[in-house]
Scaffold this motif. Structure first.
Motif, short mmCIF file in Angstrom:
data_model
loop_
_atom_site.label_atom_id
_atom_site.label_comp_id
_atom_site.label_asym_id
_atom_site.label_seq_id
_atom_site.Cartn_x
_atom_site.Cartn_y
_atom_site.Cartn_z
N VAL A 51 2.67 99.05 70.18
CA VAL A 51 3.56 99.22 69.03
C VAL A 51 3.93 100.69 68.89
CG1 VAL A 51 2.66 97.21 67.78
CG2 VAL A 51 1.66 99.46 67.38
N CYS A 52 5.05 100.96 68.21
CA CYS A 52 5.51 102.34 68.06
C CYS A 52 5.31 102.88 66.65
CB CYS A 52 6.97 102.47 68.48
SG CYS A 52 8.08 101.51 67.46
N GLY A 53 4.78 102.07 65.72
CA GLY A 53 4.60 102.55 64.36
C GLY A 53 3.44 101.91 63.64
N VAL A 54 2.89 102.68 62.69
CA VAL A 54 1.83 102.20 61.81
C VAL A 54 2.29 102.49 60.38
CG1 VAL A 54 -0.58 102.47 61.09
CG2 VAL A 54 0.03 102.69 63.51
N LEU A 55 2.31 101.47 59.55
CA LEU A 55 2.70 101.61 58.15
C LEU A 55 1.49 101.30 57.29
CD1 LEU A 55 4.85 102.04 55.96
CD2 LEU A 55 5.45 99.64 56.21
N ILE A 56 1.04 102.30 56.51
CA ILE A 56 -0.13 102.13 55.65
C ILE A 56 0.34 102.11 54.20
CG2 ILE A 56 -2.37 103.06 54.98
CD1 ILE A 56 -2.39 104.55 57.70
N ASP A 57 0.21 100.95 53.56
CA ASP A 57 0.61 100.78 52.17
C ASP A 57 -0.58 101.13 51.28
OD1 ASP A 57 1.39 99.99 49.64
OD2 ASP A 57 1.88 97.94 50.21
N ILE A 58 -0.45 102.21 50.51
CA ILE A 58 -1.55 102.61 49.62
C ILE A 58 -1.18 102.40 48.14
CG2 ILE A 58 -2.50 104.25 51.29
CD1 ILE A 58 -1.31 106.51 49.54
N SER A 59 -0.23 101.50 47.89
CA SER A 59 0.18 101.26 46.50
C SER A 59 -0.97 100.71 45.65
CB SER A 59 1.39 100.32 46.44
OG SER A 59 1.08 99.08 47.04
N VAL A 88 2.99 106.51 55.47
CA VAL A 88 2.22 106.06 54.31
C VAL A 88 3.23 105.69 53.23
CG1 VAL A 88 0.61 106.76 52.50
CG2 VAL A 88 0.19 107.44 54.86
N ALA A 89 3.09 104.50 52.69
CA ALA A 89 4.05 104.01 51.69
C ALA A 89 3.34 103.68 50.38
CB ALA A 89 4.74 102.75 52.22
N GLY A 90 4.11 103.77 49.30
CA GLY A 90 3.63 103.33 48.00
C GLY A 90 2.69 104.28 47.29
N MET A 91 2.76 105.57 47.62
CA MET A 91 1.86 106.53 46.99
C MET A 91 2.23 106.69 45.51
SD MET A 91 1.00 110.46 48.10
CE MET A 91 0.72 109.96 49.78
N ARG A 92 1.25 106.54 44.66
CA ARG A 92 1.46 106.73 43.22
C ARG A 92 1.59 108.23 42.92
NH1 ARG A 92 -1.49 102.27 40.03
NH2 ARG A 92 -1.77 100.67 41.62
N PRO A 93 2.33 108.58 41.87
CA PRO A 93 2.48 110.00 41.51
C PRO A 93 1.13 110.70 41.32
CG PRO A 93 4.07 108.70 40.31
CD PRO A 93 3.17 107.72 41.01
N ALA A 94 0.18 110.05 40.67
CA ALA A 94 -1.13 110.66 40.43
C ALA A 94 -1.85 110.93 41.74
CB ALA A 94 -1.98 109.76 39.53
N VAL A 95 -1.67 110.05 42.73
CA VAL A 95 -2.28 110.24 44.04
C VAL A 95 -1.66 111.45 44.73
CG1 VAL A 95 -2.55 109.21 46.34
CG2 VAL A 95 -2.99 107.83 44.29
N PRO A 107 -0.98 116.21 57.85
CA PRO A 107 -0.09 116.47 58.98
C PRO A 107 0.08 115.23 59.84
CG PRO A 107 -2.25 117.47 59.34
CD PRO A 107 -2.23 116.94 57.93
N GLY A 108 1.29 115.05 60.35
CA GLY A 108 1.58 113.91 61.22
C GLY A 108 1.96 112.65 60.48
N LEU A 109 1.93 112.70 59.16
CA LEU A 109 2.29 111.53 58.36
C LEU A 109 3.66 111.72 57.73
CD1 LEU A 109 -0.96 110.76 56.34
CD2 LEU A 109 0.09 109.32 58.05
N SER A 110 4.45 110.67 57.77
CA SER A 110 5.67 110.61 56.96
C SER A 110 5.33 109.76 55.75
CB SER A 110 6.80 109.96 57.75
OG SER A 110 7.11 110.72 58.90
N THR A 111 6.11 109.89 54.70
CA THR A 111 5.87 109.08 53.51
C THR A 111 7.14 108.34 53.12
OG1 THR A 111 6.39 110.94 52.06
CG2 THR A 111 4.07 110.58 52.58
N ALA A 112 6.94 107.21 52.43
CA ALA A 112 8.04 106.41 51.91
C ALA A 112 7.61 105.88 50.55
CB ALA A 112 8.36 105.26 52.86
N LEU A 113 8.59 105.62 49.69
CA LEU A 113 8.26 105.15 48.35
C LEU A 113 7.78 103.71 48.32
CD1 LEU A 113 11.12 106.80 46.26
CD2 LEU A 113 8.72 107.49 46.42
N SER A 114 8.23 102.90 49.29
CA SER A 114 7.84 101.49 49.31
C SER A 114 7.61 101.04 50.75
CB SER A 114 8.96 100.62 48.70
OG SER A 114 10.11 100.68 49.53
N THR A 115 7.02 99.87 50.89
CA THR A 115 6.79 99.30 52.22
C THR A 115 8.12 99.07 52.93
OG1 THR A 115 4.77 98.26 51.43
CG2 THR A 115 5.69 97.39 53.46
#
Length: 139
Positions: A51-59, A88-95, A107-115
């Motif tokens: 696979v070419c991607g890993v998406l980690i949902d931390i919502s 990494v997706a779904g990071m809360r503002p407090a996090v 480092p090495g992580l991109s972020t997104a607001l949702s999955t």
């Protein structure tokens, strides 16, 4: 169990394959043994499937500490060595605030607001080819 308190993640964290992306959803606190098992599972699955991607949902994660930040950074580093990108997706503002206060830049992580946004981000990024990979074009 009261939903106001984070639930500890124990045992095995499911890793789902969606096309060329692995999806991991974290809920609650991540224990040391679970984090180590997750890292091993992801590295093995990336290597085996290509696979070419890993998406980690931390919502579902309400509290972040230096341990979780380190785990996320290590997962991204391992994935990068195996020619996969991590979002990494779904990071809360407090996090996000806590990560900045702890001085963790991930480092090495991109972020997104949702999955969904994370999946779109991974789809837009050009796939990384690795020697012997089926995605590599032959001469």
């Amino acid at each position: 169990m009261n939903d106001a308190h984070p639930r500890p993640v124990t045992g095995h964290v499911p890793v789902l394959r969606l096309g060329d992306v692995l999806l991991v959803t974290l809920q609650g606190d991540l224990h040391d043994s679970t984090a180590q098992q997750l890292q091993e599972d992801l590295a093995e699955t990336i290597s085996r499937t290509g696979v070419c991607g890993v998406l980690i949902d931390i919502s579902g994660v309400e509290i972040v500490d230096s341990f979780l930040g380190r785990v996320l950074a290590e997962i991204a580093a391992q994935a990068r060595l195996l020619a996969a990108r991590t979002v990494v997706a779904g990071m809360r503002p407090a996090v996000a605030i806590t990560l900045v206060e702890l001085g963790l830049t991930l480092p090495g992580l991109s972020t997104a607001l949702s999955t969904e946004a994370g999946m779109e981000l991974l789809a837009r990024q050009a796939p990384v080819t690795r020697p012997g990979s089926p995605r590599q074009e032959s001469p």
